[in-house]
Every structure is written in structure tokens, then in C-alpha cells.
Design an enzyme around this catalytic site. Structure first.
Site, PDB file in Angstrom:
ATOM      1  N   HIS A 187     -83.212 -75.761  72.196  1.00  0.00           N
ATOM      2  CA  HIS A 187     -82.187 -76.444  72.985  1.00  0.00           C
ATOM      3  C   HIS A 187     -80.996 -76.873  72.136  1.00  0.00           C
ATOM      4  O   HIS A 187     -79.976 -77.307  72.671  1.00  0.00           O
ATOM      5  CB  HIS A 187     -82.786 -77.667  73.687  1.00  0.00           C
ATOM      6  CG  HIS A 187     -83.700 -77.310  74.811  1.00  0.00           C
ATOM      7  ND1 HIS A 187     -84.289 -78.258  75.622  1.00  0.00           N
ATOM      8  CD2 HIS A 187     -84.135 -76.118  75.266  1.00  0.00           C
ATOM      9  CE1 HIS A 187     -85.047 -77.651  76.522  1.00  0.00           C
ATOM     10  NE2 HIS A 187     -84.972 -76.351  76.326  1.00  0.00           N
TER      11      HIS A 187
ATOM     12  N   ARG B   2     -81.251 -80.790  79.505  1.00  0.00           N
ATOM     13  CA  ARG B   2     -82.649 -80.394  79.691  1.00  0.00           C
ATOM     14  C   ARG B   2     -83.620 -81.404  79.112  1.00  0.00           C
ATOM     15  O   ARG B   2     -84.836 -81.170  79.102  1.00  0.00           O
ATOM     16  CB  ARG B   2     -82.868 -79.010  79.057  1.00  0.00           C
ATOM     17  CG  ARG B   2     -82.091 -77.900  79.733  1.00  0.00           C
ATOM     18  CD  ARG B   2     -82.048 -76.628  78.900  1.00  0.00           C
ATOM     19  NE  ARG B   2     -81.235 -76.792  77.705  1.00  0.00           N
ATOM     20  CZ  ARG B   2     -80.980 -75.808  76.835  1.00  0.00           C
ATOM     21  NH1 ARG B   2     -81.486 -74.607  77.041  1.00  0.00           N
ATOM     22  NH2 ARG B   2     -80.225 -76.037  75.779  1.00  0.00           N
TER      23      ARG B   2
END
Length: 382
Positions: free
Chosen positions: A185, A328
Site C-alpha cells: 500500500h 485502504r
């Protein structure tokens, strides 16, 4: 067509949470990334419209590169509001800066776009689309590949996952997987299409079994479909490359591809400011103003836009989604925990640096701490 599908998607997203099918997040990025995503959708939808018109007139299939010159492509990109290429001249004033830019632009001053947010992912191998430009393998279910139809992806998944041997591993823990997801990420975020409705028919991708952009449902063994829609495309590769390659669909990376702790600090100036404790004048990151753990340690702040999708207990107290440098963060509890640890570590280091260097401004404290946190991410990943 694109804006109409997006309008219908937003209307569906506004439906009450209890009437939605299951619990889902919409993996959308910051407003700047969404504008670029829209431009990419408009650009590639326009290409498809042109190919369809040519097919109707001449009764055969065309590629976009057969129909357009470079001048046509550049005009279409301009009309689609695709961003222009970053000129190295804009980086001339940054050669004295010892801090990475938040967007990644000018980190490589000769090639300022390399690794920056909202640019296309780099390909290590040539793209293999069924139509040569944008349709993924399996889009046309009756097509043959090496003389055979492709098996259903669900069947492939089940066959690969099935295993007869299981063992324990004393060298690794579950954190290996969790850290892998976390550090991924930091370097990649390919957002889903800005619309969950088909551009051509306005069909809801959550209910369709038809492959119509951006809907790309996954068929199951019982002839049902799992809802799925494609990732958002980048606009186009800059001139100077082969026009056929330039018009191929490329996938957008909404964040910086550097390991720079962008999931702690964000990838746009606006998000960076929203995550900082600007009122404290101490170079720290903002913390949750409602809750702390039993030892008085801070949690991540809640998202500014409420109500959010994270409330699951309709009988109890509302708990909103957490805010971090990457949206996220709320995918699972382990990601929330890791993000919380790095928030606390930034504020701990920042407090020490301010104590040692009382003459430093809040910005210097923030940037020096950010540089240390970025280095720690690199060390932990090596």
C-alpha cells in the site's frame, strides 16, 4: 456517457447501508486522482466510440491506431482533460530541497514524472490484450487461445488453492503477510473505475453478468456471477513512443511508487495537510480527538466525511472509518494497527527532535521526522 454512468453510480451509493448487498468499500482515491481517472475513462471510451463507428461503416474491426494520427491523439487527450507531461524545468527550484515531494514529482529531476502519483504503472512485459488495445483475456468468452477456451477464473482459483499438504513454519508469522500488504500500500494503488455502472448501457456492475466496460463479472460454476469492475485507466503514453503502444490501455498508480511512507503522510498536498496537527505547531500528526487506549496512547483520527462505511453494529455506538495517508487503512484490523503504530512513532520521534532542536520550525520537525519514518519503512522492507 462516462458522466451519466458516474451519476447513476453515485445515486446507488447513496442507498441506505442496510439495503446494500454485503459490506463493501469503494476504493476511490483523492479528488485529484478521481479527476485524472475520469479523464482516462473519457479518453478510452472515446477511442471505443470511434472504433465502433468505423466498424459500423466499413463492416470490419479496427484498432484505434489505424484511425488516428498523433495530432488526433493529442487533440483527443486535450479534450478529455488528460494532464500534460511534467516538464523538467519545473524541478529547477527544488535542487536545494533535501526532502521528498509529497507527490513524488521531481524526486528524479531529469525525469520528474518517474514514480510520481497519478502516473501509469510501468510494464516489465508487453501488454497482451485480446483486441491488442484494451480488452483483457477472457473478455470475449468464446475466443480461443492456443486452440482452447480459457477456463473460468473461479475454477482456476479453486484448483490452485486446493492443497493436500499443510505444515507449520517456525521462521515466519502472520505478520509477514500483513506487512507485505501494508508495504504494498506504500507503492501501488490502482483504483477501481470511477463508475460501477456500464458506460454503454447503464447496467449496474453489481448485478450484471455481461462484459461491458467497466463491468467484468466473474462467472461461477453454478452459472451465477460475482460482481467485479475494471481498474481505472491512465490517459495515454506521451508522444515519442509507438502510437500502437501509446493507445493501449495502461493502469493508473494513484500514489507514489517510492517506499516513502506515503501511506502515513499521503500523496497530495491537501491530504498531507489534513493529516497534520497544524494547530499544535509541533510537527506532529493529528490524532483522534475522541478516544485513546487504556494507557492514554492515541488512535488514528476519524475521516472527515461522515457517516462512513465502517459502522457495522447498528445497535451500538457509531464508530467511523479511520483516516490515514492511504484510504485502504480500514480494510482489516491489522492494517489499522500498523497505521496506528506509525502514527505514534512519528509523534514520538517528532517530540524528541523538537526537544533537541528547539529552534526548528514545525515544518522542519515534521519533514525531518517524515524522512526518518520513510527510512524506517525502507529498512523494515529490506
Amino acid at each position: 456517457m462516462v458522466d451519466n454512468a458516474l451519476h447513476h453510480s453515485k445515486q446507488r451509493w447513496r442507498t441506505p447501508p442496510h439495503s446494500r448487498h454485503g459490506f463493501r468499500f469503494h476504493f476511490q482515491t483523492e479528488s485529484g486522482s478521481q479527476e485524472i481517472s475520469r479523464a482516462g475513462e473519457v479518453f478510452h471510451t472515446a477511442l471505443q466510440v470511434l472504433k465502433n463507428r468505423a466498424k459500423q461503416k466499413y463492416k470490419r474491426n479496427f484498432t484505434a491506431s489505424e484511425l488516428l494520427s498523433w495530432e488526433n491523439v493529442e487533440l483527443l487527450a486535450e479534450l478529455s482533460q488528460c494532464p500534460s507531461e511534467t516538464n523538467p524545468a519545473v524541478c529547477e527550484g527544488s535542487h536545494h530541497s533535501k526532502y521528498r515531494t509529497i507527490s513524488g514529482v521531481c524526486n528524479n529531476r531529469q525525469n520528474p514524472g518517474w514514480g510520481s502519483a497519478n502516473t501509469a504503472l510501468v510494464r516489465w512485459l508487453p501488454a497482451e490484450y485480446e483486441d491488442g488495445e484494451g480488452e483483457p483475456k477472457g473478455w470475449n468468452r468464446e475466443w480461443l487461445h492456443n486452440g482452447f477456451q480459457l477456463p473460468p477464473p473461479r475454477s482456476v482459483s479453486r484448483e490452485i488453492i486446493r492443497s493436500s499438504c499443510k505444515w507449520t513454519d517456525d521462521d515466519y508469522s502472520q505478520l509477514l503477510v500483513d506487512w507485505g500488504q501494508y508495504i504494498d500500500h506504500d507503492v501501488t494503488f490502482t483504483p477501481q473505475s470511477i463508475s460501477s455502472a456500464a458506460f454503454w448501457t447503464d447496467v449496474d456492475c453489481q448485478k450484471s453478468c455481461e462484459n461491458v466496460l467497466p463491468c467484468f463479472p466473474i462467472q461461477t460454476e453454478d452459472s451465477h456471477c460475482m460482481p467485479f469492475h475494471r481498474s481505472t485507466p491512465d490517459c495515454y503514453i506521451r508522444s515519442g513512443s509507438d502510437i500502437q503502444q501509446a493507445l493501449q490501455r495502461q493502469q493508473l498508480n494513484a500514489i507514489t511508487s517510492y517506499i516513502d511512507a506515503s501511506l502515513v503522510y499521503g500523496h497530495t498536498p491537501q491530504l498531507q495537510s489534513a493529516l497534520r496537527d497544524l494547530s499544535g505547531l509541533n510537527g506532529k500528526l493529528a490524532i483522534n480527538d475522541q478516544f485513546k487506549d487504556p494507557h492514554g496512547r492515541p488512535y488514528l483520527p476519524f475521516v472527515a466525511k461522515t457517516p462512513s462505511a465502517c459502522r457495522t453494529d447498528h445497535q451500538g455506538e457509531r464508530v467511523e472509518c479511520f483516516q490515514a495517508g492511504d484510504s485502504r487503512v480500514n480494510e482489516d484490523l491489522t492494517l489499522i494497527a500498523l497505521h496506528t503504530l506509525w502514527l505514534r512513532e512519528h509523534n514520538r520521534i517528532g517530540e524528541i527532535l523538537k526537544f533537541i532542536n528547539d529552534h526548528w520550525s514545525p515544518m522542519v520537525v515534521y519533514q525531518e521526522t517524515r524522512k526518518i519514518i520513510g527510512a524506517l519503512h525502507q529498512v523494515c522492507d529490506s
